[in-house]
Design an enzyme around this catalytic site. Structure first.
Site: not given
Lengths: 421, 479
Positions: B49, B310
């Site tokens: 990212h 996650r």
């Protein structure tokens, strides 16, 4: 890099490739090469140790291996060259790039190319079966190779999804080797396998065939521990409340075959979205001049005999093309009409010098049906189909000269007679 | 006796090992599964990212932006594929304001070169974007890696530099004496070390509790994905995000380094820390949501689906700290997105924390390069030379991904032990293609069996308890 040159190169040494190479040599092509990625010729037939091959073409019932050997023996009598353990990694019109351990990279120039790469099995991923990802989920063909060629048992307690022929054959094979086949589940309300296989492989061994069923979950983190089956509705959606858990250590998938055309596409060959194979004319010539195709790379056959016959037609086409004998003044499409899933060839090159074999599949089982070939309003040919099933390919021959004065498009349709059923 | 024990060989544990390996330390990594990257690190979006997403001032914000900057050199050094594709946050009518907010936040976080682009420009850059898209936030510094290729490379480099990896070794207890950690217990074995780093992913909170360190809670959040055939290569050119809604980033469409397209993830909180099963609902949600970003995605080209968990911490930020209660215990928890992007920066930070507990001296014989030939990436001349040197590089065992037997043998002889098909897949890509192992599995089972001197039924898919086949046929055949 090594560079070699042949009049004709056949990609794939399975039943299609073997028959195509032999026919090409027979018809006078001087230098023919077969490129095969496996260590031996025969393709998928090597792992088909069951019988039922060759009944139509050779008049006897052989195993897959025997059927292949029939052609391999003939090949040994010729000067056809073979490269095994050789993978084609790129294809362009007239130029094949391949690799093998002995020579490394090879550029092979080819006057004509015959595609005979066969097909691959649809995977769990392609049909997105939900659940965990344990060991023990594999395609039926992979299990067949492990069992029949490597001598390994895939598992002991088996569920098979899909009633394609390989799945049916494996149900019997695994049972004979001591495994327990719990069930064969089929999404459709009918089997996609040959009737004789349902009788001989399931009924004879009391293996239940669950039509309109699918696997809705896979369980187990390391090795498969079980699957959840559910009944599906008319839109193939699982029906809530119909789930049942079946403990098993192996899930075999026999959920369809996909013609293997990644190479064909590199060369610019146009594919039919229904068959997944190249669009071909009656010579089995693809949309790229000089590239021909036959067998399961064109459309998935149910009988190897038909593969061999189609391969012979492709070879004949390729030989004539090399001699510049194929006229292509005009091409007309052959459409799948009412009740028909697909037709091969998808186009006919005119003028039509010979008889033309049309191969097609019906969309659903039909009794007392008639196949009709029409040119606009005009009926060109017809044939009665007493028992038509999607699993069994149908054939119709257009006689020599039958397309004289023909219009812009042909259509093949199959209709049930109103008095039947 | 080790100087440092790292719990977990995911991308975080492996990055820390790689970082610590440049010091004269005796480091061990203990891993529950049979290979690196066996849990969260193998099942995520693979996105580096840009860093406009985290709230300014958080650990996530700082480490993401720093990690993003470290990646190009890191990948070059380790021979890891790095796709500098950039990313787009897509807005529909009325959502443009949200892009402005992200742009502002990105600038606060130090993200460079971002811009809001118009529909025309967007269409130019992403021809398949949905018709409803009006504008996008473009961040050129975003990139994509293969998270497991990266983790393997980090871990192999660490192993080359003396880090010991122990697989199939779950930590059952943390040993603490008089407020100091002294090691971990794994089954019968006790591994002693004065410094223990907890990089146990979704299990990190429980290990912290075992150690008696400061408490935090991790909630696993499941993300499901669909992977599409390489025939879709170029369908999207950047990583495409929808404008943020709620806590997750939504369903994305991502180009992979190998040319596939990845769609997902979903975001479902779950109680079960082992639940990586895909669900009909999850896969349906991806098919429903992805067209918000792109039109004409061909679901018939799906070749696989998977799910990952996650590790979401209760403070919604990374937890990276040396415990004040238990000397020598370092927590690296809650590493959810942008965890992969932050990994090299997290490793730096942990290195710093270790430096506060023990003296760090550079290792003299440190090796930085890791080279593994991939025949499909070589030019023809180099490929030919390689085959002439070793003919095994001329035998293709995976037809979909063009992987040679030579590459398989190199992986089996690599710096880390490899015994399972999945471990081999993560190193060579054999079995990741459109036939999903149909062609290569029998071949790979035979090669592993031959090379490791074990019978075929001891070859596993993913470590103990996952044999690929059940045994030899009863009749005949036996060797």
């Amino acid at each position: 890099m090594n560079r070699v040159k042949y009049s004709m190169v056949v990609i794939g040494g399975g039943p299609a490739g073997l028959a195509a190479a032999l026919e090409a040599r027979e018809l006078g092509c001087q230098d023919v090469l077969i490129v095969e990625r496996d260590w031996e010729l025969g393709g998928i037939l090597q792992q088909c140790i069951h019988n039922g091959f060759g009944l139509h073409l050779l008049g006897e019932e052989l195993t897959g291996g025997e059927y292949a050997q029939h052609f391999i023996d003939q090949l040994a009598q010729t000067d056809i060259e073979v490269m095994t353990d050789t993978m084609v990694i790129h294809l362009a019109p007239g130029l094949i790039t391949a690799v093998n351990p002995q020579q490394g990279l090879l550029e092979i120039e080819a006057g004509a190319i015959v595609l005979a790469m066969g097909c691959r099995e649809r995977t769990r991923g392609a049909i997105s079966i939900p659940g965990t990802r344990p060991a023990g989920v594999m395609t039926a063909g992979t299990a067949q190779r492990l069992l029949n060629m490597e001598g390994l048992m895939p598992g002991k307690r088996i569920v098979i999804l899909g009633s394609g022929d390989i799945g049916l054959i494996m149900a019997r094979r695994l049972t004979l080797e001591g495994a327990k086949v719990e069930a064969v589940a089929e999404l459709m309300p009918w089997s996609s396998g040959l009737t004789r296989n349902i009788v001989q492989c399931l009924d004879d061994f009391d293996i239940p065939l669950l039509l309109s069923h699918t696997v809705v979950a896979v369980h187990g983190s390391q090795r498969l521990e079980g699957v959840t089956l559910a009944r599906v509705d008319d839109n193939f959606k699982p029906i809530a409340g119909s789930e049942r858990h079946i403990p098993c250590d192996t899930l075999l998938l026999s959920v369809g075959l996909i013609p293997e055309n990644e190479l064909s596409q590199q060369a610019g060959v146009e594919l039919d979205s229904t068959t997944g194979g190249p669009l071909v004319d009656q010579h089995l010539q693809t949309t790229v001049p000089g590239i021909f195709a036959c067998g399961n790379v064109v459309h998935v056959h149910d009988l190897v005999d038909n593969v061999s016959l189609e391969a012979q037609r492709a070879a004949a086409g390729a030989v004539r093309w090399l001699k510049s004998e194929i006229a292509r003044q005009k091409t007309i499409p052959v459409q799948a009409g009412e009740g028909v899933g697909y037709v091969v060839p998808q186009r006919i090159s005119l003028p039509q010098p010979d008889e033309i074999t049309l191969l097609f599949r019906v969309k659903r089982p039909m009794v007392g049906a008639t196949a009709v070939v029409t040119d606009g309003e005009k009926q060109v040919a017809s044939k009665k189909l007493p028992f038509a099933r999607p699993a069994e390919m149908a054939e119709l021959v257009l006689e020599k000269g039958s397309l004289e004065g023909c219009g812009e498009q042909l259509e093949v349709s199959v209709v049930e007679r109103s008095d039947s059923r | 006796m080790f100087d440092v024990i790292i719990i977990g060989a995911g991308v975080i544990g492996s990055a820390i090992a790689w970082r610590l390996a440049r010091h004269d330390l005796n480091v061990a990594v203990v891993e529950r599964d049979d290979d690196v990257a066996s849990a969260t690190s193998k099942a995520n979006s693979g996105i580096i990212h840009a860093g406009y997403d985290p709230e300014p001032g958080t650990l996530k914000a700082g480490l993401n932006v720093r990690g993003n900057k470290l990646y190009p050199d890191l990948c070059r050094e380790l021979g890891v594929d790095y796709l500098a594709c950039g990313s787009m946050v897509i807005a529909h009518e009325g959502q443009e304001e949200k892009l402005e907010k992200l742009l502002l936040r990105g600038r606060q976080n130090g993200v460079e070169d971002m811009a809001i682009i118009s529909r025309d420009k967007l269409l130019d850059m992403e021809p398949n974007v949905a018709a409803e898209a009006t504008s996008a936030l473009y961040a050129p510094s975003a990139a994509v890696v293969s998270p497991y290729q990266l983790t393997v490379a980090l871990a192999e480099n660490a192993a080359l530099n003396g880090v010991e990896f122990m697989f199939n070794t779950p930590v059952e207890d943390v040993l603490v004496e008089e407020g100091r950690v002294t090691g971990v217990r794994c089954g019968e074995n006790i591994f002693a070390a004065p410094i223990v780093i907890n990089a146990a992913g979704v299990h990190a909170d429980r290990l912290a509790q075992l150690a008696g360190a400061e408490r935090y809670d991790i909630t696993p959040r499941k993300g499901e994905y669909l992977l599409l055939d390489k025939a879709m290569e170029g369908f999207v050119r950047q990583v495409l995000f929808p404008v943020p809604r709620g806590s997750s980033k939504g369903v994305l469409v991502v180009p992979t380094v190998e040319g596939n397209i990845l769609a997902g993830p979903t975001a479902w909180d779950t109680e079960d820390r082992e639940d990586v099963a895909t669900t009909p609902q999850g896969l349906e949600e991806i098919r429903r949501e992805a067209p918000w970003l792109v039109s004409g995605i061909s679901w018939g080209k799906v070749i696989g689906s998977f799910a990952g968990l996650r590790a979401v911490a209760d403070n919604d930020d990374f937890i990276i700290r040396a415990s004040a209660r238990v000397n020598g215990w370092i927590d690296v928890g809650g590493i959810q997105s942008p965890g992969l992007a932050s990994a090299p920066a997290i490793a730096e930070r942990v290195e710093h924390l270790v430096g506060g507990l023990t003296e760090l001296n550079p290792r003299q014989d440190h090796v930085t390069q890791r080279k593994s030939p991939r025949v499909s990436q070589l030019d023809r001349m180099k490929r030919q030379q390689l085959i002439e040197k070793d003919s095994a590089f001329g035998r293709i065992v995976c037809r979909c991904e063009d992987v040679s037997e030579g590459e398989v043998l190199a992986a089996l002889a690599g710096a880390l032990p490899v015994c399972s098909l999945d471990a081999l897949k993560r190193r060579t890509r054999a079995g990741t293609g459109r036939c999903q192992g149909g062609f290569c599995v029998p071949r790979l089972v035979a090669i592993i069996s031959r090379e490791k001197g074990i019978p075929p039924h001891q070859v596993t898919k993913k470590g103990p308890g996952s044999p690929v086949v059940s045994g030899w046929l009863d009749k005949g055949w036996k060797q």
